[in-house]
Design a protein around this motif. Structure first.
Motif, mmCIF file in Angstrom:
data_model
loop_
_atom_site.group_PDB
_atom_site.id
_atom_site.type_symbol
_atom_site.label_atom_id
_atom_site.label_comp_id
_atom_site.label_asym_id
_atom_site.label_seq_id
_atom_site.Cartn_x
_atom_site.Cartn_y
_atom_site.Cartn_z
ATOM 1 N N HIS A 132 15.373 -14.104 -7.529
ATOM 2 C CA HIS A 132 15.535 -15.094 -8.593
ATOM 3 C C HIS A 132 14.855 -16.424 -8.294
ATOM 4 O O HIS A 132 15.324 -17.484 -8.699
ATOM 5 N N TYR A 133 13.726 -16.370 -7.602
ATOM 6 C CA TYR A 133 12.858 -17.534 -7.455
ATOM 7 C C TYR A 133 11.463 -17.045 -7.078
ATOM 8 O O TYR A 133 11.267 -15.896 -6.672
ATOM 9 N N GLY A 134 10.490 -17.945 -7.229
ATOM 10 C CA GLY A 134 9.131 -17.646 -6.815
ATOM 11 C C GLY A 134 8.880 -18.190 -5.423
ATOM 12 O O GLY A 134 9.372 -19.262 -5.062
ATOM 13 N N LEU A 135 8.074 -17.462 -4.615
ATOM 14 C CA LEU A 135 7.875 -17.817 -3.215
ATOM 15 C C LEU A 135 6.550 -17.227 -2.733
ATOM 16 O O LEU A 135 6.144 -16.153 -3.169
ATOM 17 N N ASN A 136 5.886 -17.957 -1.816
ATOM 18 C CA ASN A 136 4.663 -17.462 -1.183
ATOM 19 C C ASN A 136 4.797 -17.624 0.320
ATOM 20 O O ASN A 136 5.094 -18.724 0.803
ATOM 21 N N VAL A 137 4.564 -16.531 1.045
ATOM 22 C CA VAL A 137 4.692 -16.557 2.497
ATOM 23 C C VAL A 137 3.430 -15.973 3.121
ATOM 24 O O VAL A 137 3.055 -14.833 2.818
ATOM 25 N N GLN A 138 2.778 -16.765 3.959
ATOM 26 C CA GLN A 138 1.692 -16.246 4.787
ATOM 27 C C GLN A 138 2.315 -15.770 6.084
ATOM 28 O O GLN A 138 2.829 -16.565 6.871
ATOM 29 N N ALA A 139 2.329 -14.468 6.296
ATOM 30 C CA ALA A 139 3.066 -13.892 7.419
ATOM 31 C C ALA A 139 2.150 -13.050 8.288
ATOM 32 O O ALA A 139 1.054 -12.635 7.874
ATOM 33 N N SER A 140 2.618 -12.790 9.494
ATOM 34 C CA SER A 140 1.936 -11.839 10.369
ATOM 35 C C SER A 140 2.981 -11.136 11.216
ATOM 36 O O SER A 140 4.056 -11.677 11.489
ATOM 37 N N PHE A 141 2.653 -9.924 11.621
ATOM 38 C CA PHE A 141 3.511 -9.164 12.519
ATOM 39 C C PHE A 141 2.595 -8.442 13.496
ATOM 40 O O PHE A 141 1.638 -7.771 13.086
ATOM 41 N N SER A 142 2.880 -8.593 14.783
ATOM 42 C CA SER A 142 2.048 -7.933 15.784
ATOM 43 C C SER A 142 2.880 -6.952 16.592
ATOM 44 O O SER A 142 4.047 -7.197 16.889
ATOM 45 N N VAL A 143 2.273 -5.810 16.893
ATOM 46 C CA VAL A 143 2.831 -4.813 17.796
ATOM 47 C C VAL A 143 1.869 -4.727 18.973
ATOM 48 O O VAL A 143 0.702 -4.349 18.801
ATOM 49 N N ASP A 144 2.352 -5.106 20.162
ATOM 50 C CA ASP A 144 1.476 -5.232 21.322
ATOM 51 C C ASP A 144 0.350 -6.208 20.957
ATOM 52 O O ASP A 144 0.615 -7.347 20.633
ATOM 53 N N ASP A 145 -0.892 -5.767 20.939
ATOM 54 C CA ASP A 145 -1.989 -6.690 20.660
ATOM 55 C C ASP A 145 -2.582 -6.521 19.269
ATOM 56 O O ASP A 145 -3.586 -7.162 18.939
ATOM 57 N N GLU A 146 -1.976 -5.675 18.437
ATOM 58 C CA GLU A 146 -2.515 -5.429 17.098
ATOM 59 C C GLU A 146 -1.716 -6.221 16.072
ATOM 60 O O GLU A 146 -0.481 -6.199 16.073
ATOM 61 N N VAL A 147 -2.419 -6.900 15.151
ATOM 62 C CA VAL A 147 -1.788 -7.834 14.221
ATOM 63 C C VAL A 147 -2.010 -7.377 12.786
ATOM 64 O O VAL A 147 -3.129 -7.012 12.402
ATOM 65 N N LEU A 148 -0.954 -7.412 12.001
ATOM 66 C CA LEU A 148 -1.020 -7.200 10.559
ATOM 67 C C LEU A 148 -0.800 -8.537 9.873
ATOM 68 O O LEU A 148 0.220 -9.191 10.095
ATOM 69 N N HIS A 149 -1.760 -8.963 9.036
ATOM 70 C CA HIS A 149 -1.621 -10.193 8.265
ATOM 71 C C HIS A 149 -1.128 -9.840 6.862
ATOM 72 O O HIS A 149 -1.638 -8.906 6.234
ATOM 73 N N VAL A 150 -0.158 -10.576 6.385
ATOM 74 C CA VAL A 150 0.515 -10.248 5.130
ATOM 75 C C VAL A 150 0.557 -11.464 4.221
ATOM 76 O O VAL A 150 0.977 -12.557 4.642
#
Length: 667
Positions: free
Chosen positions: A502-520
């Motif tokens: 019930h609101y608008g939101l923007n999140v620049q996120a990242s998640f890394s496993v060991d040395d590999e990174v996912l940008h979201v």
């Protein structure tokens, strides 16, 4: 659903009919480019849903061109077939066409349209406060209808398209009558262990929903119960022609013998407030119908499409499944979802046995009712991929859950069903490289302060009062999902579309496993219509207090600490940092990790940065009713929250994010 090799058109009628469709090019190709017929399913004597499959005349439909479509239905008594114009749907306020275009239209994006534009949103409570934001989507399509370079090519409804538990007092009697009219008079008495639905007074279903069905919603006074009521809710959500010309006034709908004194006054005041909000929704319905007719629409099922707290805990699921009333109501809701949403999302997911069982309904015999309930409760293919580029995978976060204990938070997609998610993503991304768009009803990366608050409050007031069901509520489930994306699929960038909150939101996120990174790029658009003045003010105030950046470090299990004092150990083992069960992941802030000095290096790292809109950078949260307009070109993601700030006023809040370079997100 629209793709180069086939286009599906969905509609509902009161009479049985063979529906034909014709697709024409309004661009360079010109003339007819395809057509076809489809399958019709009788849900009741006066309700038929149709899924028409139009195939191209020559290989594939033209790309990057505006395509129009018309439908043909048989005339009464064998007269000449009628088309949209004959049905009065191409002129006046109810017209389904935009501007100078003669027909409702869509387009299929190809190489000549380098930027993807799509719409998304969730949570449309008809009697919710504030404006309905669907007219904002209508404005976008009206302005871009003739221009594939700027026109949205898909619309994702990410949950709560209807509210099964929270129904306005003025509507419930109409829905009961309309449901029985569409499906037959037996619908009124079709729910086990309940009286005739027409005999239950307005606001009189709370105890029935909780005591008989074992639901936990605290807004169940007018809960939908029968299949007819659920399908009627969809009919009136999208079509103003099926609304009553007038609703009865409060003193007529709630007579004096219903309650006394303050209680009578309260009920009538509630009725009047809901009625005023319903009339706001009624005004938007021509725009709603036009939008849905002019863009491929893909949907996700969430709790209110069934009932609040649906599958929130193992305790909830077991209690409801053991109740003949609750089991039937959930099946009714899912059958209606299939007929009005799920069938068109992924037509090939539903075999003949499923379709025939759902179409037959619960019937009047115990055997038919049991087959109906079992078919809906055991079905697990609501997730699917939509033909966009980058490809979109819509996650089912409601029926694939598992739980560690009776009241523990849910793992939104359990370990046994992650293989199915992997298969969907691999099917959508056959080359095995490149980003994807994920649709998750609840944000994968939401407000960190809200997630911590939920964990704290769950131990104080229980899970049902606070909807304790974020991805981060079960850290093992989150880690397994991220490892699937990063390790198994090699994903390095994605966009996540969500609603629910019930609101608008923007999140620049990242998640890394060991040395590999996912940008979201996490994009949240909610709600379509559920935004009161006080709620907006509170959300905007909350947004000003949120820390702009967050980071957490994670281990597969509780690490060995150099600083082994009792206080530090207790801080590390707080519920906000780990699950209740032993040997589950632990996530700590960098400050707490420095204080605890774990002997093992962290395996996981999560970062979030909240990106405020360029127009109001201090507003991390947008509280007005809104719809999201997303534009993706390469790694760059632009999210425009189109907020309805007045009956004819749309305010735009623009945020820019990235799928690969978070440091560039706000530039």
């Amino acid at each position: 659903r629209a793709e180069p090799g086939r286009v599906h058109l969905w509609l509902a009628t009161r009479v049985d009919a063979e529906i034909r469709a014709e697709v024409v090019s309004l661009g360079a190709s010109g003339g007819r480019v395809g057509g076809g017929t489809g399958r019709s399913v009788a849900l009741g004597p006066n309700l038929f849903v149709h899924l028409v499959e139009a195939l191209p005349d020559d290989g594939t439909f033209p790309l990057d061109e505006v395509l129009g479509y018309d439908i043909e239905v048989p005339g009464p008594d064998g007269d000449q077939p009628r088309r949209l114009a004959d049905l009065g749907l191409l002129s006046g306020a109810a017209s389904l066409a935009y501007g100078e275009l003669a027909l409702p239209t869509f387009f299929l994006r190809g190489a000549a349209t380098p930027e993807l534009h799509l719409l998304h949103g969730s949570c449309r409570l008809l009697h919710g406060k504030g404006e309905d934001s669907f007219p904002a989507a209508d404005e976008v399509l009206a302005a871009s209808a003739a221009d594939p370079a700027t026109r949205p090519s898909a619309f994702f409804l990410t949950g709560d398209q209807i509210y099964g538990d929270d129904v306005a007092g003025p509507l419930i009697g109409h829905l009961t009558r309309l449901g029985a009219e569409l499906l037959g008079p037996e619908d009124d008495t079709s729910v086990p262990d309940l009286p005739a639905l027409s005999s239950i007074p307005i606001y009189g279903r709370q105890s029935l929903a909780c005591e008989r069905a074992k639901f936990t919603s605290d807004k169940a006074g007018n809960h939908l119960l029968s299949l007819g009521e659920y399908v009627a809710a969809y009919v009136i959500a999208w079509n103003g022609d099926q609304w009553p010309a007038r609703f009865p006034p409060a003193d007529e709908a709630i007579p004096e013998n219903r309650a006394q004194g303050r209680e009578l006054t309260r009920l009538r005041r509630q009725y009047d407030e809901e009625l005023a909000s319903l009339e706001v929704a009624r005004r938007a319905l021509p725009a709603v119908r036009r939008v849905l007719a002019n863009v491929p629409v893909y949907t996700a099922v969430d709790d209110h499409d069934v009932t609040d707290d649906w599958n929130l805990t193992l305790e909830w699921r077991r209690n409801v499944e053991r109740s003949p009333t609750g089991r039937r109501v959930v099946a009714n809701a899912l059958a209606a979802f299939w007929a009005f949403q799920g069938w068109g999302n992924a037509p090939r997911h539903f075999d003949d046995t499923f379709v025939s069982t759902v179409a037959a309904g619960p019937g009047t015999s115990a055997e038919q009712g049991e087959a109906f309930d079992q078919t809906l409760w055991s079905f697990h293919r609501w997730g699917y991929h939509a033909p966009t580029e980058p490809p979109t995978v819509v996650l089912d976060t409601r029926t694939l859950r598992s739980w560690a204990s009776e009241q523990s938070p849910a793992r939104l997609i359990d370990a046994d069903h992650l293989a199915g998610v992997r298969a969907l993503i691999e099917e959508a991304r056959p080359a095995g490289t490149g980003p994807v768009i994920l649709v998750s009803a609840v944000p994968v990366f939401g407000l960190e302060i809200q997630e911590r608050r939920q964990r704290f409050l769950a131990g104080k007031v229980g899970p049902y009062r606070i909807d304790f069901e974020a991805w981060h509520s079960d850290l093992q489930g989150l880690v397994d999902f991220m490892r699937l994306l990063i390790d198994d699929l090699g994903l390095r960038g994605c966009v996540v579309l969500s609603g629910d909150v019930h609101y608008g939101l923007n999140v620049q996120a990242s998640f890394s496993v060991d040395d590999e990174v996912l940008h979201v790029a996490q994009l949240v658009s909610s709600s379509f219509k559920h935004s009161g003045t006080l709620a907006k003010a509170a959300l905007q105030l909350l947004g000003r207090t949120v820390s702009a950046e967050h980071e957490r470090l994670g281990w597969d299990h509780s690490p060995t600490l150099e600083a082994s004092t009792g206080l530090v150990r207790r801080l590390v083992d707080r519920p906000v940092n780990t699950n209740d069960e032993p040997d589950s992941p632990v996530f700590l802030s960098p400050a707490l990790a420095r204080r605890a000095r774990p002997e093992e290096p962290p395996r996981y790292r999560e970062t979030r940065r909240y990106v405020g809109p360029a127009e109001r950078p201090e507003w991390v949260i947008v509280g007005e009713a809104n719809v999201g307009l997303v534009s993706i070109a390469g790694d760059r993601v632009v999210h425009r929250l189109l907020a309805r700030t007045g009956p004819e006023t749309t305010t735009t809040y623009t945020s820019t994010l990235s799928m690969t370079a978070p440091d560039e997100a706000s530039k």
